[in-house]
Design a protein around this motif. Structure first.
Motif, PDB file in Angstrom:
ATOM      1  N   PHE A   1      37.239  56.906  43.221  1.00  0.00           N
ATOM      2  CA  PHE A   1      37.666  57.063  44.598  1.00  0.00           C
ATOM      3  C   PHE A   1      36.965  58.290  45.156  1.00  0.00           C
ATOM      4  O   PHE A   1      37.033  59.362  44.564  1.00  0.00           O
ATOM      5  N   ARG A   2      36.234  58.108  46.245  1.00  0.00           N
ATOM      6  CA  ARG A   2      35.511  59.218  46.867  1.00  0.00           C
ATOM      7  C   ARG A   2      35.987  59.397  48.297  1.00  0.00           C
ATOM      8  O   ARG A   2      36.012  58.424  49.064  1.00  0.00           O
ATOM      9  N   THR A   3      36.351  60.620  48.637  1.00  0.00           N
ATOM     10  CA  THR A   3      36.706  60.897  50.026  1.00  0.00           C
ATOM     11  C   THR A   3      35.440  61.198  50.791  1.00  0.00           C
ATOM     12  O   THR A   3      34.441  61.637  50.227  1.00  0.00           O
ATOM     13  N   GLY A   4      35.491  60.991  52.087  1.00  0.00           N
ATOM     14  CA  GLY A   4      34.346  61.261  52.947  1.00  0.00           C
ATOM     15  C   GLY A   4      34.501  62.606  53.626  1.00  0.00           C
ATOM     16  O   GLY A   4      34.934  63.582  53.016  1.00  0.00           O
ATOM     17  N   SER A   5      34.190  62.643  54.899  1.00  0.00           N
ATOM     18  CA  SER A   5      34.162  63.896  55.652  1.00  0.00           C
ATOM     19  C   SER A   5      35.538  64.382  56.104  1.00  0.00           C
ATOM     20  O   SER A   5      35.637  65.446  56.709  1.00  0.00           O
TER      21      SER A   5
ATOM     22  N   THR B   1      35.294  55.697  49.883  1.00  0.00           N
ATOM     23  CA  THR B   1      34.762  54.556  49.137  1.00  0.00           C
ATOM     24  C   THR B   1      35.489  54.468  47.804  1.00  0.00           C
ATOM     25  O   THR B   1      35.961  55.474  47.270  1.00  0.00           O
ATOM     26  N   MET B   2      35.582  53.262  47.283  1.00  0.00           N
ATOM     27  CA  MET B   2      36.170  53.024  45.969  1.00  0.00           C
ATOM     28  C   MET B   2      35.251  52.080  45.217  1.00  0.00           C
ATOM     29  O   MET B   2      34.653  51.188  45.809  1.00  0.00           O
ATOM     30  N   SER B   3      35.158  52.281  43.916  1.00  0.00           N
ATOM     31  CA  SER B   3      34.347  51.377  43.107  1.00  0.00           C
ATOM     32  C   SER B   3      34.879  51.326  41.686  1.00  0.00           C
ATOM     33  O   SER B   3      35.625  52.201  41.249  1.00  0.00           O
ATOM     34  N   GLU B   4      34.483  50.288  40.995  1.00  0.00           N
ATOM     35  CA  GLU B   4      34.811  50.114  39.578  1.00  0.00           C
ATOM     36  C   GLU B   4      33.564  50.470  38.785  1.00  0.00           C
ATOM     37  O   GLU B   4      32.462  50.037  39.121  1.00  0.00           O
ATOM     38  N   VAL B   5      33.751  51.285  37.742  1.00  0.00           N
ATOM     39  CA  VAL B   5      32.623  51.754  36.941  1.00  0.00           C
ATOM     40  C   VAL B   5      32.891  51.413  35.477  1.00  0.00           C
ATOM     41  O   VAL B   5      33.973  51.691  34.958  1.00  0.00           O
ATOM     42  N   PRO B   6      31.922  50.807  34.776  1.00  0.00           N
ATOM     43  CA  PRO B   6      32.110  50.540  33.341  1.00  0.00           C
ATOM     44  C   PRO B   6      32.363  51.840  32.564  1.00  0.00           C
ATOM     45  O   PRO B   6      31.776  52.880  32.870  1.00  0.00           O
TER      46      PRO B   6
END
Length: 141
Positions: free
Chosen positions: A1-5, A57-62
């Motif tokens: 999970f990444r925050t933006g500005s 943004t959110m993403s799935e990472v191995p």
């Protein structure tokens, strides 16, 4: 999970699971190889003219693509149940726990099956994005 500005105020976290024992951990500032990450869809439930696009943004990472987990922000949360059909247990995080997250930050939410042969989990997150519109007050000790 990444925050933006913009800073984020997490409003609600829900984790539901089936399994004998599942551990959920949250880390700040992980280092991941993004070559194999899969973006996750973020939905905005506000459907009026005031709705704004998220800067998160959110993403799935191995698992193998995680170089460093980062710094744990709390103790692991453990969920106990059984994976037997008919005796499955659904667990969820407590309601009404808000967390303020700074802008331009990244977090790793790691879900691990720590006992049993199989399990499933689902993590749901809602947040307010931007500066709070209420003034902060400091309580005297």
């Amino acid at each position: 999970f990444r925050t933006g500005s913009k800073p984020i105020i997490v409003k609600d976290r829900v984790f539901s699971s089936f399994g004998e024992e599942i551990k959920v951990e949250i880390f700040e500032s992980p280092v991941v190889d993004t070559a194999n990450e899969q973006p996750l869809k973020i939905s905005n439930y506000r459907r009026d003219s005031v709705a704004k696009a998220t800067t998160c943004t959110m993403s799935e990472v191995p698992y193998d693509d995680i170089t460093s987990f980062g710094t744990p922000i709390e103790e692991p949360e453990l969920y106990f149940g059984t994976s037997s059909t008919g005796q499955r247990d659904v667990s969820a995080l407590k309601d009404d726990i808000e967390r303020v997250i700074p802008a331009n930050a990244s977090f790793l939410i790691m879900v691990q099956l720590t006992a049993g042969n199989s399990g499933r989990g689902q993590y749901y997150l809602t947040w307010y994005e931007g500066e709070p519109d209420l003034p902060r007050k400091t309580l005297e000790p």
